[in-house]
Write an enzyme that holds these catalytic residues in place. Structure first.
Site, PDB file in Angstrom:
ATOM      1  N   ASP A 155       2.862  -4.941   8.031  1.00  0.00           N
ATOM      2  CA  ASP A 155       2.197  -3.662   7.909  1.00  0.00           C
ATOM      3  C   ASP A 155       0.760  -4.440   7.613  1.00  0.00           C
ATOM      4  O   ASP A 155      -0.063  -5.853   6.584  1.00  0.00           O
ATOM      5  CB  ASP A 155       2.176  -2.871   5.929  1.00  0.00           C
ATOM      6  N   CYS A 199      -4.758   2.812  -3.568  1.00  0.00           N
ATOM      7  CA  CYS A 199      -3.274   3.216  -3.188  1.00  0.00           C
ATOM      8  C   CYS A 199      -2.767   2.333  -2.709  1.00  0.00           C
ATOM      9  O   CYS A 199      -1.710   2.107  -2.345  1.00  0.00           O
ATOM     10  CB  CYS A 199      -4.065   3.990  -1.673  1.00  0.00           C
ATOM     11  N   GLN A 208      -4.687  -4.878   6.531  1.00  0.00           N
ATOM     12  CA  GLN A 208      -5.346  -6.342   6.285  1.00  0.00           C
ATOM     13  C   GLN A 208      -6.075  -7.006   6.496  1.00  0.00           C
ATOM     14  O   GLN A 208      -6.568  -8.073   5.982  1.00  0.00           O
ATOM     15  CB  GLN A 208      -5.679  -6.043   4.976  1.00  0.00           C
ATOM     16  N   LYS A 228     -10.827  -0.559  10.306  1.00  0.00           N
ATOM     17  CA  LYS A 228     -10.319  -1.667   9.218  1.00  0.00           C
ATOM     18  C   LYS A 228     -11.466  -3.113  10.077  1.00  0.00           C
ATOM     19  O   LYS A 228     -10.860  -4.327   9.716  1.00  0.00           O
ATOM     20  CB  LYS A 228      -9.479  -2.108   8.740  1.00  0.00           C
ATOM     21  N   HIS A 246       1.015  -1.045  -0.189  1.00  0.00           N
ATOM     22  CA  HIS A 246      -0.331  -0.453  -0.143  1.00  0.00           C
ATOM     23  C   HIS A 246       0.879   1.217   0.097  1.00  0.00           C
ATOM     24  O   HIS A 246       2.107   1.230   0.594  1.00  0.00           O
ATOM     25  CB  HIS A 246      -0.806  -0.472   1.418  1.00  0.00           C
TER      26      HIS A 246
END
Lengths: 144, 398
Positions: free
Chosen positions: B192, B356, B195, B218, B114
């Site tokens: 990261d 993104c 998600q 999220k 991202h």
């Protein structure tokens, strides 16, 4: 939904008219909406009388942006360049939901004013056209 | 399994097919209620007041930290509340890596990052003359592990920053292997997890990762708050980042001493009520349990893949063997933005664009993609509604 995707929009969006390039154009300009990825390049051939003799565009984008470019090219070709500014302002008025004079075929774009997030798709080609004309400087018929 | 009753958005829009959880998830009542309750009857600033209400708010805030930390397999003194994943990555880039980076050094990232896990590192490269090295993925959208191992052989690699789960492709990266490969070379690694953490169990201690970041919004929690896990040995060797109140021990005009541990990175009044909502969202996920969550989402993903496979004009981008419920696709002749607009008319919310992740979308050769993403709030009917709406797209563009 029909307001946004009128038959004329789908027609011009999927089968754009006056797509292509002009070798040695009188003016050309690129337009880009980086957030949605739409890009367009407008080519102009202006004759000595200051008339837009030919206009072509290349680009990729959604049906709205391509249809708008195609309808714009149709509307502008054969018109004196100095009339284009007024046409632009009229179209801009229509797309932003303000008052405007009857625009004939371009009225197909009028429903877009109801979808604020898509207005920028329809205006990209017009702003690019105006930037091309501006870059060319004042159109002159002298010195030829 | 149907969790729709947990989400009040369906009271307002009973026919909504919300298929954009990867952008931000809808909020269950328990999260909204916990935050309202905090504002109504427990609210005061934290770590300051000597009155009972402030004491209570501080206890609730620190209890929230404990809940979120435990949810991620961390200890509470390793968990920093930040405004979100983007803020966390910028913090690690500037407070941890910048002081140890020189011109010519390398930072490894993958093709499927991202922008939030590209630009903070790119910025460091601008600042120092270091360079980004990109690990490619294959046409299925799977990370090239061999290339990764090879890139790690360079002694110039000073940091690895990898996405756990791709927000575009849904690919679950073999993050445990990536971490051990980096650790074996003594290279710090940031993962990261934006998600990942709503869709699968994550245990940062077991992973042995240096930095793990995620965002509450999220995970059915509020916007404006995220978690940054910092392995304990790194707290002391990081510079301060944002400075001000709350992160100091002592201030005079010619000398300031800083807090250690998480408060060092929490300058200013934190998002107190956000932390309460974040913790409640973790409790919500825990109360359902990973087995149920994953079974629910994988069943919907299979149903969706099956439905899409019957259309010859639809091509799914990203077919990794291991995926969460994220499906990006292109449709012949129709631009993703037109698809999203028409779907919206049928109360189907999907994302369209570059997500993104411009370098990734470009790599697959498209200017934009349409993306469906699934969450606990979805049911099969949402996918049926999507398929019907896609038929309308076809009709309009016939």
């Amino acid at each position: 939904m029909k307001g946004l995707y009128q038959d004329l929009i789908i027609d011009h969006g999927t089968k754009p008219r006056r797509k292509g390039i002009i070798e040695n154009p009188s003016a050309k300009e690129r337009g880009h909406n980086p957030l949605c990825g739409d890009q367009i390049e407008v080519f102009l051939e202006i004759d000595p009388d200051g008339v837009v003799k030919r206009i072509r565009f290349e680009g990729e984008g959604c049906a709205i942006s391509i249809a708008s470019a195609s309808l714009m090219a149709e509307a502008v070709e054969g018109r004196p360049a100095e009339e284009v500014q007024a046409l632009f302002e009229n179209v801009h008025g229509m797309l932003s939901g303000k008052g405007h004079d009857d625009l004939g075929k371009l009225e197909a774009l009028s429903g877009i004013s109801q979808y604020p997030m898509r207005v920028k798709c329809a205006t990209l080609s017009w702003h690019t056209l105006m930037a091309a004309l501006k870059k060319m400087g004042p159109v002159s018929t002298e010195g030829v | 399994m149907n969790f729709q009753n947990d989400f009040p958005v369906y009271k307002t829009y009973p026919n909504l097919a919300y298929l954009d959880s990867a952008a931000s998830s809808q909020k269950p009542s328990c999260v909204i209620d916990a935050m309202t309750q905090m504002y109504q009857s427990q609210y005061a600033n934290v770590h300051r007041g000597l009155y009972q209400l402030s004491e209570q708010a501080t206890i609730a805030y620190e209890a929230a930290r404990q809940t979120v930390a435990k949810f991620l397999g961390a200890l509470e003194d390793q968990l920093v509340f930040t405004p979100g994943t983007t803020a966390s990555i910028n913090l690690v880039a500037q407070a941890f890596l910048l002081p140890r980076l020189k011109a010519g050094d390398e930072i490894l990232v993958s093709r499927m990052e991202h922008h939030a896990n590209i630009v903070p590192w790119y910025r460091l490269c601008e600042q120092t003359g270091a360079k980004l090295i990109v690990i490619e993925c294959d046409e299925l959208g799977q990370l090239d592990l061999q290339a990764y191992a090879k890139a790690l052989e360079s002694h110039r690699v000073k940091m690895v920053a990898l996405v756990h789960v791709s927000n575009v492709l849904g690919t679950i990266n073999p993050i445990a292997s990536c971490i051990s490969l980096a650790k074996a070379r003594g290279v710090p690694i940031l993962v990261d997890g934006a998600q990942a953490t709503a869709h699968m169990p994550v245990n940062v201690a077991q992973l042995g990762v240096d930095f793990y970041v995620t965002s509450a919004h999220k995970m059915y929690g509020p916007t404006g708050i995220g978690a940054l896990y910092i392995a304990k040995d790194h707290f002391e060797d990081m510079m301060v980042y944002q400075t001000g109140g709350n992160m100091i021990l002592e201030v005079d005009f010619d000398k300031v001493t800083y807090m250690s541990g998480p408060p060092k990175f929490e300058a200013g009044t934190p998002h107190i009520v956000g932390a309460i909502g974040f913790a409640k969202a973790c409790d919500y996920l825990s109360s359902i349990g990973w087995n149920q969550i994953m079974a629910h989402e994988q069943a919907l993903l299979a149903y969706l893949n099956h439905a899409l496979a019957s259309f010859s004009d639809i091509k799914v981008v990203g077919k990794a063997a291991s995926k969460i419920g994220v499906v990006s696709f292109v449709m012949d002749r129709v631009h993703p933005h037109d698809i999203a607009s028409i779907l919206d008319h049928h109360q189907v919310c999907i994302r369209a664009g570059h997500h993104c992740a411009m370098p990734l979308v470009r790599y697959f050769g498209y200017p934009a993609l349409s993306r469906i993403s699934l969450g606990l709030n979805n049911v099969q009917k949402d996918i049926d509604q999507l398929i019907t709406a896609l038929d309308q797209v076809r009709k309009i563009f016939a």
